[in-house]
Scaffold this motif. Structure first.
Motif, PDB file in Angstrom:
ATOM      1  N   HIS A 162      42.442  47.226  42.313  1.00 29.57           N
ATOM      2  CA  HIS A 162      41.232  46.620  42.878  1.00 29.57           C
ATOM      3  C   HIS A 162      41.548  46.051  44.261  1.00 29.57           C
ATOM      4  O   HIS A 162      42.679  45.702  44.566  1.00 29.57           O
ATOM      5  CB  HIS A 162      40.711  45.489  41.986  1.00 29.57           C
ATOM      6  CG  HIS A 162      40.283  45.929  40.624  1.00 29.57           C
ATOM      7  ND1 HIS A 162      39.166  46.703  40.403  1.00 29.57           N
ATOM      8  CD2 HIS A 162      40.839  45.708  39.396  1.00 29.57           C
ATOM      9  CE1 HIS A 162      39.032  46.931  39.113  1.00 29.57           C
ATOM     10  NE2 HIS A 162      40.035  46.346  38.480  1.00 29.57           N
ATOM     11  N   TRP A 163      40.503  45.932  45.089  1.00 31.88           N
ATOM     12  CA  TRP A 163      40.629  45.223  46.362  1.00 31.88           C
ATOM     13  C   TRP A 163      40.410  43.737  46.110  1.00 31.88           C
ATOM     14  O   TRP A 163      39.407  43.352  45.531  1.00 31.88           O
ATOM     15  CB  TRP A 163      39.624  45.739  47.383  1.00 31.88           C
ATOM     16  CG  TRP A 163      39.930  47.109  47.900  1.00 31.88           C
ATOM     17  CD1 TRP A 163      39.316  48.282  47.564  1.00 31.88           C
ATOM     18  CD2 TRP A 163      40.967  47.443  48.818  1.00 31.88           C
ATOM     19  NE1 TRP A 163      39.896  49.336  48.220  1.00 31.88           N
ATOM     20  CE2 TRP A 163      40.920  48.847  49.016  1.00 31.88           C
ATOM     21  CE3 TRP A 163      41.932  46.711  49.521  1.00 31.88           C
ATOM     22  CZ2 TRP A 163      41.784  49.525  49.866  1.00 31.88           C
ATOM     23  CZ3 TRP A 163      42.798  47.377  50.365  1.00 31.88           C
ATOM     24  CH2 TRP A 163      42.724  48.769  50.527  1.00 31.88           C
ATOM     25  N   GLU A 164      41.387  42.909  46.513  1.00 33.13           N
ATOM     26  CA  GLU A 164      41.328  41.470  46.297  1.00 33.13           C
ATOM     27  C   GLU A 164      41.363  40.742  47.638  1.00 33.13           C
ATOM     28  O   GLU A 164      42.041  41.172  48.576  1.00 33.13           O
ATOM     29  CB  GLU A 164      42.527  40.999  45.446  1.00 33.13           C
ATOM     30  CG  GLU A 164      42.626  41.673  44.084  1.00 33.13           C
ATOM     31  CD  GLU A 164      41.694  41.043  43.064  1.00 33.13           C
ATOM     32  OE1 GLU A 164      40.970  40.112  43.439  1.00 33.13           O
ATOM     33  OE2 GLU A 164      41.701  41.491  41.906  1.00 33.13           O
ATOM     34  N   ASN A 165      40.650  39.622  47.731  1.00 31.44           N
ATOM     35  CA  ASN A 165      40.681  38.798  48.925  1.00 31.44           C
ATOM     36  C   ASN A 165      42.092  38.254  49.138  1.00 31.44           C
ATOM     37  O   ASN A 165      42.701  37.709  48.213  1.00 31.44           O
ATOM     38  CB  ASN A 165      39.678  37.646  48.794  1.00 31.44           C
ATOM     39  CG  ASN A 165      39.601  36.793  50.038  1.00 31.44           C
ATOM     40  OD1 ASN A 165      40.456  35.960  50.280  1.00 31.44           O
ATOM     41  ND2 ASN A 165      38.544  37.010  50.811  1.00 31.44           N
ATOM     42  N   VAL A 166      42.609  38.403  50.348  1.00 37.03           N
ATOM     43  CA  VAL A 166      43.994  38.017  50.635  1.00 37.03           C
ATOM     44  C   VAL A 166      44.240  36.545  50.354  1.00 37.03           C
ATOM     45  O   VAL A 166      45.237  36.170  49.718  1.00 37.03           O
ATOM     46  CB  VAL A 166      44.351  38.355  52.099  1.00 37.03           C
ATOM     47  CG1 VAL A 166      45.689  37.712  52.486  1.00 37.03           C
ATOM     48  CG2 VAL A 166      44.418  39.860  52.294  1.00 37.03           C
ATOM     49  N   ALA A 167      43.341  35.669  50.828  1.00 40.19           N
ATOM     50  CA  ALA A 167      43.546  34.227  50.639  1.00 40.19           C
ATOM     51  C   ALA A 167      43.574  33.854  49.159  1.00 40.19           C
ATOM     52  O   ALA A 167      44.339  32.986  48.744  1.00 40.19           O
ATOM     53  CB  ALA A 167      42.438  33.449  51.352  1.00 40.19           C
ATOM     54  N   ARG A 168      42.768  34.547  48.349  1.00 44.21           N
ATOM     55  CA  ARG A 168      42.668  34.197  46.935  1.00 44.21           C
ATOM     56  C   ARG A 168      43.859  34.707  46.119  1.00 44.21           C
ATOM     57  O   ARG A 168      44.341  34.039  45.221  1.00 44.21           O
ATOM     58  CB  ARG A 168      41.355  34.791  46.367  1.00 44.21           C
ATOM     59  CG  ARG A 168      41.109  34.432  44.894  1.00 44.21           C
ATOM     60  CD  ARG A 168      40.791  32.970  44.753  1.00 44.21           C
ATOM     61  NE  ARG A 168      40.505  32.591  43.384  1.00 44.21           N
ATOM     62  CZ  ARG A 168      41.417  32.281  42.468  1.00 44.21           C
ATOM     63  NH1 ARG A 168      42.694  32.332  42.794  1.00 44.21           N
ATOM     64  NH2 ARG A 168      41.069  31.910  41.258  1.00 44.21           N
ATOM     65  N   ILE A 169      44.357  35.904  46.462  1.00 41.48           N
ATOM     66  CA  ILE A 169      45.368  36.539  45.619  1.00 41.48           C
ATOM     67  C   ILE A 169      46.800  36.274  46.078  1.00 41.48           C
ATOM     68  O   ILE A 169      47.739  36.385  45.279  1.00 41.48           O
ATOM     69  CB  ILE A 169      45.110  38.069  45.554  1.00 41.48           C
ATOM     70  CG1 ILE A 169      45.856  38.699  44.368  1.00 41.48           C
ATOM     71  CG2 ILE A 169      45.497  38.732  46.864  1.00 41.48           C
ATOM     72  CD1 ILE A 169      45.343  38.283  43.027  1.00 41.48           C
ATOM     73  N   SER A 170      47.001  35.894  47.337  1.00 48.56           N
ATOM     74  CA  SER A 170      48.362  35.752  47.876  1.00 48.56           C
ATOM     75  C   SER A 170      49.232  34.764  47.100  1.00 48.56           C
ATOM     76  O   SER A 170      50.402  35.060  46.801  1.00 48.56           O
ATOM     77  CB  SER A 170      48.311  35.374  49.355  1.00 48.56           C
ATOM     78  OG  SER A 170      47.855  36.467  50.122  1.00 48.56           O
ATOM     79  N   PRO A 171      48.716  33.543  46.751  1.00 44.13           N
ATOM     80  CA  PRO A 171      49.571  32.630  45.972  1.00 44.13           C
ATOM     81  C   PRO A 171      50.053  33.239  44.656  1.00 44.13           C
ATOM     82  O   PRO A 171      51.210  33.056  44.263  1.00 44.13           O
ATOM     83  CB  PRO A 171      48.657  31.421  45.737  1.00 44.13           C
ATOM     84  CG  PRO A 171      47.680  31.453  46.855  1.00 44.13           C
ATOM     85  CD  PRO A 171      47.433  32.911  47.109  1.00 44.13           C
ATOM     86  N   LYS A 172      49.183  33.974  43.986  1.00 41.91           N
ATOM     87  CA  LYS A 172      49.561  34.606  42.716  1.00 41.91           C
ATOM     88  C   LYS A 172      50.635  35.663  42.953  1.00 41.91           C
ATOM     89  O   LYS A 172      51.611  35.748  42.191  1.00 41.91           O
ATOM     90  CB  LYS A 172      48.338  35.234  42.055  1.00 41.91           C
ATOM     91  CG  LYS A 172      48.662  35.981  40.761  1.00 41.91           C
ATOM     92  CD  LYS A 172      47.406  36.594  40.147  1.00 41.91           C
ATOM     93  CE  LYS A 172      47.744  37.367  38.877  1.00 41.91           C
ATOM     94  NZ  LYS A 172      46.523  37.963  38.269  1.00 41.91           N
ATOM     95  N   LEU A 173      50.479  36.456  44.002  1.00 43.01           N
ATOM     96  CA  LEU A 173      51.456  37.506  44.294  1.00 43.01           C
ATOM     97  C   LEU A 173      52.833  36.915  44.599  1.00 43.01           C
ATOM     98  O   LEU A 173      53.860  37.427  44.132  1.00 43.01           O
ATOM     99  CB  LEU A 173      50.983  38.365  45.469  1.00 43.01           C
ATOM    100  CG  LEU A 173      49.712  39.199  45.226  1.00 43.01           C
ATOM    101  CD1 LEU A 173      49.321  39.939  46.499  1.00 43.01           C
ATOM    102  CD2 LEU A 173      49.926  40.184  44.082  1.00 43.01           C
ATOM    103  N   ARG A 174      52.849  35.847  45.361  1.00 49.98           N
ATOM    104  CA  ARG A 174      54.143  35.229  45.709  1.00 49.98           C
ATOM    105  C   ARG A 174      54.812  34.665  44.461  1.00 49.98           C
ATOM    106  O   ARG A 174      56.043  34.713  44.333  1.00 49.98           O
ATOM    107  CB  ARG A 174      53.927  34.134  46.751  1.00 49.98           C
ATOM    108  CG  ARG A 174      53.490  34.676  48.120  1.00 49.98           C
ATOM    109  CD  ARG A 174      53.560  33.604  49.194  1.00 49.98           C
ATOM    110  NE  ARG A 174      53.145  34.132  50.480  1.00 49.98           N
ATOM    111  CZ  ARG A 174      51.922  34.014  50.979  1.00 49.98           C
ATOM    112  NH1 ARG A 174      50.979  33.374  50.287  1.00 49.98           N
ATOM    113  NH2 ARG A 174      51.624  34.518  52.158  1.00 49.98           N
ATOM    114  N   SER A 175      54.009  34.120  43.545  1.00 49.72           N
ATOM    115  CA  SER A 175      54.602  33.595  42.313  1.00 49.72           C
ATOM    116  C   SER A 175      55.203  34.708  41.463  1.00 49.72           C
ATOM    117  O   SER A 175      56.114  34.475  40.662  1.00 49.72           O
ATOM    118  CB  SER A 175      53.545  32.840  41.494  1.00 49.72           C
ATOM    119  OG  SER A 175      52.558  33.731  40.997  1.00 49.72           O
TER     120      SER A 175
END
Length: 511
Positions: A162-175
């Motif tokens: 899916h396409w996700e908003n960068v600001a919303r998904i970035s913290p989850k990706l880094r974790s």
């Protein structure tokens, strides 16, 4: 020069306020409706969206102090608004007050500035509404294409099909140890949900002021309940884990990293940005011509909504920063992040629904304010007469409402939220400066006028309102100032090209 400073006689304004019939606005609002309108505008994007950005980028946990500083400025300005709204109970708010006290050129400047405040403000809120709605859809597994989920300035990345908003998904990706830069990126094109939010609210406003007020009152009750639940759940969770609160609140004022980036200057910058959240009491004053007893009800609506919302803002900001480290709050839905951290089942869903309710009511009130300013400027001849046309059945300025709605819908679908926010803040602060100066001028020029509500300690209160508003204006970025001057230059071109020659005051017409 004297013609530019021509004022609209108070007697004429008061005569307009007494008009009745199918071509006049309907007086249908009581004090509870007006307080609800104020809360509807004040509690919206400011608390549900901008709090996170101001905290993460500028003030840290000290955003609580930013809210307090902004509220102090609002109290002084609100007292000035209350005096004007009770003695000049007509649509138009600061525009009408400026016309009566400082002259036509200042009235035009503030009227054009109010276009900036309300139109861009409603577009900002619609952008935040879209973010929460997309997040809510995601909870049910519904994902929108990036092309219709944001503006050209909104960045998306492809994750988990899916396409996700960068600001919303970035913290989850880094974790998860995933570098966002390694994923495919794209940008939005047209924010369809933001566009549709404005269209829906515009239709409600055309139908009628009483219907709009009742709709607003219902959803205001819902969002107040949601905020109280957030405060209660968050406080209980935090107090049971004092070490978490201590860690997240330390340092309470992060060290300065440059002007406007934390430290004292960051607190001021955050105050200037979140000042956007407080324009609700200004919006209340635009409905003065639709209040049943404006001399009594307007001060109650303006000051009552301001006090209630200030207390809620401070409590919510304090709880949010206690639950989540401030560095993680630069997201479109910070309160949802906060309630998620408590592990409360269904908490995120509750907050998102409350946010959608809150943002909807804010859109309604801002569109209401903008259409009423257009209505007043049109009646004075400064804008074409079609904007003051009142629908014979609904008794609303329907052409003005539809025009504003279309313009704002396009803004909401096309411009980024950060640009919209700062533009609204600087426009609001300029309005406060002019209104506060107007109270002082009118006290000197016409001390004999009846004032159902009197601003205390004049000129001290107006001067403090002016100084605090100017200090927050100066804390905003240079680019925001440039945009303001460009906007005002466009307004001056319209004034000298059309409005001055069509002004009823300049032509000596009765209005």
């Amino acid at each position: 020069m004297a013609r530019l400073l021509a004022t609209k006689p108070i007697a004429r304004i008061l005569n307009e306020a007494q008009e009745t019939g199918e071509h006049s606005l309907k007086r249908a609002l009581g004090p509870s409706n007006l307080i609800s309108l104020g809360i509807g505008a004040i509690i919206g994007t400011g608390i549900f969206v901008i709090t996170g950005t101001a905290t993460a980028m500028h003030a840290g946990p000290a955003v609580v102090l930013s809210f307090i500083f902004a509220a102090i400025g609002c109290v002084f300005a609100g007292l000035c608004y209350a005096e004007f709204a009770s003695m000049i109970p007509v649509a138009g708010s600061a525009y009408t007050y400026g016309y009566a006290t400082l002259g036509e050129i200042f009235a035009w400047i503030i009227g054009w500035d109010l276009v900036l405040e309300y139109a861009f403000g409603a577009a900002t809120v619609a952008s935040g509404w879209s973010g929460y709605f997309i997040s809510l859809l995601g909870d049910f597994g519904i994902k929108l294409p990036a092309s219709i989920a944001g503006t050209h300035w909104d960045e998306f990345l492809f994750y988990n099909n899916h396409w996700e908003n960068v600001a919303r998904i970035s913290p989850k990706l880094r974790s998860l140890g995933i570098d966002p830069a390694t994923l495919p990126h794209t940008h939005g094109v047209f924010n369809v949900l933001g566009f549709l939010a404005i269209v829906g609210c515009t239709v409600i406003l055309v139908i009628g002021i009483k219907e709009s007020a009742n709709f607003n009152t219902g959803i205001v009750a819902i969002k107040l309940c949601v905020l109280v639940i957030f405060i209660v759940i968050g406080s209980r969770y935090g107090l049971a884990r004092r070490e978490l609160m201590d860690a997240n609140w330390h340092p309470f004022i992060p060290p300065n990293e440059g002007f406007g980036q934390f430290g004292i200057s960051g607190i001021l910058r955050a105050a200037g940005i979140i000042f956007f959240a407080y324009i609700g009491f200004d919006a209340v004053s635009t409905a003065a011509q639709e209040a049943k007893q404006p001399e009594r009800d307007m001060p109650i609506g303006i000051l009552g909504s301001l006090v209630i919302c200030t207390v809620l803002y401070i409590l919510v900001a304090g709880v949010l920063t206690a639950l989540v480290n401030y560095k993680l709050l630069n997201v479109p839905d910070p309160l949802a992040i906060g309630i998620d951290s408590t592990g409360t089942r269904g908490g995120s869903l509750l907050v998102k629904v409350g946010a959608l309710m809150g943002l909807t009511s804010t859109i309604v009130v801002m569109l209401l304010g903008q259409s009423r300013v257009f209505f007043s400027m049109s009646r004075d001849g400064l804008l074409p007469g079609l904007f003051s046309a009142v629908h014979p059945r609904f008794r609303t300025p329907w052409i003005s409402t539809l025009t504003v709605g279309f313009f704002v819908a396009v803004l909401a679908a096309s411009l980024p939220i950060n640009v919209l926010t700062e533009m609204v803040s600087i426009g609001t602060l300029l309005a406060f400066v002019i209104v506060s100066a107007g109270v002082w001028v009118l006290r000197k020029r016409n001390p004999e006028l009846p004032r159902p509500f009197r601003t205390p300690m004049v000129p001290l209160v107006p001067v403090l309102a002016i100084l605090i508003s100017l200090s927050m204006m100066l804390s905003l970025t240079g680019v925001t100032w440039v945009r303001l001057f460009v906007w005002l230059a466009i307004g001056m071109a319209i004034y000298f090209g059309y409005s001055r020659s069509h002004s009823k005051v300049q032509r000596g017409e009765a209005g």
